[in-house]
Scaffold this motif. Structure first.
Motif, PDB file in Angstrom:
ATOM      1  N   PHE A 120      42.336  42.900  67.340  1.00 52.86           N
ATOM      2  CA  PHE A 120      41.177  42.473  66.552  1.00 52.86           C
ATOM      3  C   PHE A 120      39.871  42.965  67.159  1.00 52.86           C
ATOM      4  CE2 PHE A 120      37.603  39.600  65.954  1.00 52.86           C
ATOM      5  CZ  PHE A 120      37.430  39.726  64.575  1.00 52.86           C
ATOM      6  N   PHE A 121      39.733  42.825  68.470  1.00 64.39           N
ATOM      7  CA  PHE A 121      38.458  43.184  69.076  1.00 64.39           C
ATOM      8  C   PHE A 121      38.267  44.704  69.164  1.00 64.39           C
ATOM      9  CE2 PHE A 121      38.736  38.711  70.247  1.00 64.39           C
ATOM     10  CZ  PHE A 121      37.484  38.301  69.806  1.00 64.39           C
ATOM     11  N   LEU A 122      39.354  45.468  69.141  1.00 60.10           N
ATOM     12  CA  LEU A 122      39.211  46.916  68.974  1.00 60.10           C
ATOM     13  C   LEU A 122      38.742  47.236  67.557  1.00 60.10           C
ATOM     14  CD1 LEU A 122      42.319  48.168  70.959  1.00 60.10           C
ATOM     15  CD2 LEU A 122      39.953  48.857  71.406  1.00 60.10           C
ATOM     16  N   CYS A 123      39.313  46.543  66.562  1.00 59.70           N
ATOM     17  CA  CYS A 123      38.817  46.708  65.188  1.00 59.70           C
ATOM     18  C   CYS A 123      37.324  46.402  65.115  1.00 59.70           C
ATOM     19  CB  CYS A 123      39.571  45.780  64.237  1.00 59.70           C
ATOM     20  SG  CYS A 123      41.256  46.243  63.817  1.00 59.70           S
ATOM     21  N   GLN A 124      36.932  45.315  65.756  1.00 58.55           N
ATOM     22  CA  GLN A 124      35.522  44.923  65.731  1.00 58.55           C
ATOM     23  C   GLN A 124      34.646  45.962  66.421  1.00 58.55           C
ATOM     24  OE1 GLN A 124      33.772  41.853  68.441  1.00 58.55           O
ATOM     25  NE2 GLN A 124      33.748  40.612  66.577  1.00 58.55           N
ATOM     26  N   GLY A 125      35.071  46.382  67.622  1.00 59.44           N
ATOM     27  CA  GLY A 125      34.253  47.296  68.404  1.00 59.44           C
ATOM     28  C   GLY A 125      34.068  48.652  67.749  1.00 59.44           C
ATOM     29  N   PHE A 126      35.132  49.185  67.170  1.00 59.18           N
ATOM     30  CA  PHE A 126      35.017  50.489  66.510  1.00 59.18           C
ATOM     31  C   PHE A 126      34.624  50.353  65.042  1.00 59.18           C
ATOM     32  CE2 PHE A 126      37.785  51.671  70.117  1.00 59.18           C
ATOM     33  CZ  PHE A 126      37.046  52.745  70.596  1.00 59.18           C
ATOM     34  N   GLY A 127      34.916  49.197  64.450  1.00 58.05           N
ATOM     35  CA  GLY A 127      34.580  48.998  63.042  1.00 58.05           C
ATOM     36  C   GLY A 127      33.096  48.806  62.804  1.00 58.05           C
ATOM     37  N   ARG A 128      32.403  48.240  63.781  1.00 60.27           N
ATOM     38  CA  ARG A 128      30.966  47.997  63.601  1.00 60.27           C
ATOM     39  C   ARG A 128      30.206  49.298  63.310  1.00 60.27           C
ATOM     40  NH1 ARG A 128      30.289  45.515  67.944  1.00 60.27           N
ATOM     41  NH2 ARG A 128      30.411  43.369  67.177  1.00 60.27           N
ATOM     42  N   PRO A 129      30.334  50.344  64.144  1.00 60.01           N
ATOM     43  CA  PRO A 129      29.633  51.589  63.807  1.00 60.01           C
ATOM     44  C   PRO A 129      30.174  52.259  62.543  1.00 60.01           C
ATOM     45  CG  PRO A 129      30.958  51.861  65.801  1.00 60.01           C
ATOM     46  CD  PRO A 129      30.935  50.414  65.485  1.00 60.01           C
ATOM     47  N   MET A 130      31.457  52.061  62.239  1.00 57.18           N
ATOM     48  CA  MET A 130      31.992  52.620  60.987  1.00 57.18           C
ATOM     49  C   MET A 130      31.288  52.011  59.781  1.00 57.18           C
ATOM     50  SD  MET A 130      36.116  52.759  61.574  1.00 57.18           S
ATOM     51  CE  MET A 130      36.894  53.814  62.800  1.00 57.18           C
ATOM     52  N   THR A 131      31.127  50.685  59.786  1.00 60.20           N
ATOM     53  CA  THR A 131      30.472  50.037  58.644  1.00 60.20           C
ATOM     54  C   THR A 131      29.003  50.434  58.562  1.00 60.20           C
ATOM     55  OG1 THR A 131      29.975  48.030  59.940  1.00 60.20           O
ATOM     56  CG2 THR A 131      32.046  48.070  58.699  1.00 60.20           C
ATOM     57  N   GLU A 132      28.372  50.641  59.711  1.00 62.06           N
ATOM     58  CA  GLU A 132      26.971  51.067  59.708  1.00 62.06           C
ATOM     59  C   GLU A 132      26.819  52.472  59.142  1.00 62.06           C
ATOM     60  OE1 GLU A 132      25.947  50.593  63.794  1.00 62.06           O
ATOM     61  OE2 GLU A 132      25.751  48.398  63.661  1.00 62.06           O
ATOM     62  N   ARG A 133      27.806  53.352  59.433  1.00 64.13           N
ATOM     63  CA  ARG A 133      27.784  54.722  58.914  1.00 64.13           C
ATOM     64  C   ARG A 133      28.198  54.795  57.459  1.00 64.13           C
ATOM     65  NH1 ARG A 133      30.731  56.085  63.366  1.00 64.13           N
ATOM     66  NH2 ARG A 133      32.589  56.357  62.059  1.00 64.13           N
ATOM     67  N   GLY A 134      29.032  53.842  57.030  1.00 65.33           N
ATOM     68  CA  GLY A 134      29.539  53.863  55.667  1.00 65.33           C
ATOM     69  C   GLY A 134      30.800  54.673  55.499  1.00 65.33           C
ATOM     70  N   HIS A 135      31.550  54.867  56.602  1.00 70.38           N
ATOM     71  CA  HIS A 135      32.797  55.645  56.512  1.00 70.38           C
ATOM     72  C   HIS A 135      33.666  55.362  57.723  1.00 70.38           C
ATOM     73  CE1 HIS A 135      35.504  59.111  57.025  1.00 70.38           C
ATOM     74  NE2 HIS A 135      35.495  59.134  55.704  1.00 70.38           N
TER      75      HIS A 135
END
Length: 251
Positions: A120-135
């Protein structure tokens, strides 16, 4: 026309790529054109690193104990500062086989820390910049025990049920931000995690009798599913747990 499965120009993080499913997935992504960052235990990923390099892809190894949540947060932040990570494959996992009446808190926590909390926390850590970029693409490795209870693997089943839940919950939140979160549920694959089953004549026979394909899966059978879910071909696939099991669940 460019293939929708082409991953050239993409950077993928794969956890637990030292052997088995993780190594097969890493090589599959590399063959599709992705550059790789391999996260795992110290000294465990040199073979995967060398094989990816032989395919002509850029590859980096970063030491990480996925059960160490402070390290997970730190590594995700450091990697994200230095590279744009387009794909995250959460593959690292462990299994303890023991009667449920004998499961200790230490054993329970160890399995859940790797298979669920670290994921979960890997999803969070890498997902945050993904959502900011939009991809971005996140692929979690679930299991048939995301749907079933198994035998003598209570902590593993609990964790893998949780992986399916996390996958769906994050898909609901992040799909509007251009991030697809999905999972692969491998069937009975010939890896270290299934050695005990394959060496038990009765269990092995009963398992094979239920698989329409009539064989144990190979780690390479999972690579194509990972490439698909990591590619533009899966841009409208959200919150799905893709079963790759030789037909086990259909029987």
């Amino acid at each position: 026309m460019t293939s929708p499965f082409d991953l050239h120009g993409r950077c993928a993080v794969v956890t637990g790529a030292g052997r088995g499913l993780g190594q097969a997935i890493a090589l599959g992504l590399a063959r599709a054109g992705a550059d790789l960052i391999l996260l795992g235990r110290p000294g465990s990923q040199s073979s995967a690193r060398d094989q990816v390099a032989e395919l002509g892809r850029d590859v980096q190894v970063v030491d990480l104990d996925v059960s160490d949540l402070d390290a997970v947060e730190r590594v995700a932040a450091e990697v994200s500062r230095n590279r744009q990570v387009d794909i995250l494959i959460n593959n690292a996992g462990i299994i303890d086989r023991e009667d449920s009446v004998d499961v200790t808190r230490q054993s329970w926590n160890r399995v859940l820390d790797v298979n669920l909390n670290g994921l979960f926390f890997l999803c969070q850590g890498f997902g945050r910049p993904m959502t900011e970029r939009g991809h971005g693409k996140i692929v979690n490795v679930a299991s048939l025990l995301s749907f079933q209870g198994g035998i003598r693997v209570a902590s593993y089943a609990a964790g893998k049920h949780g992986v399916a839940g996390i996958t769906k919950a994050l898909a609901n939140e992040w799909a509007p931000h251009g991030v697809q979160v999905n999972a692969i549920a491998p069937g009975y694959i010939a890896t270290d995690n299934t050695t005990a089953l394959r060496e038990d004549p009765d269990r092995s026979r009963s398992i094979l009798e239920r698989i329409p394909a009539g064989r144990w899966g190979d780690a390479s059978d999972i690579a194509g599913a990972a490439v698909f879910l990591s590619s533009a071909a899966a841009d409208y696939v959200n919150g799905h747990v893709l079963v790759v099991d030789g037909g086990w669940m259909a029987r």
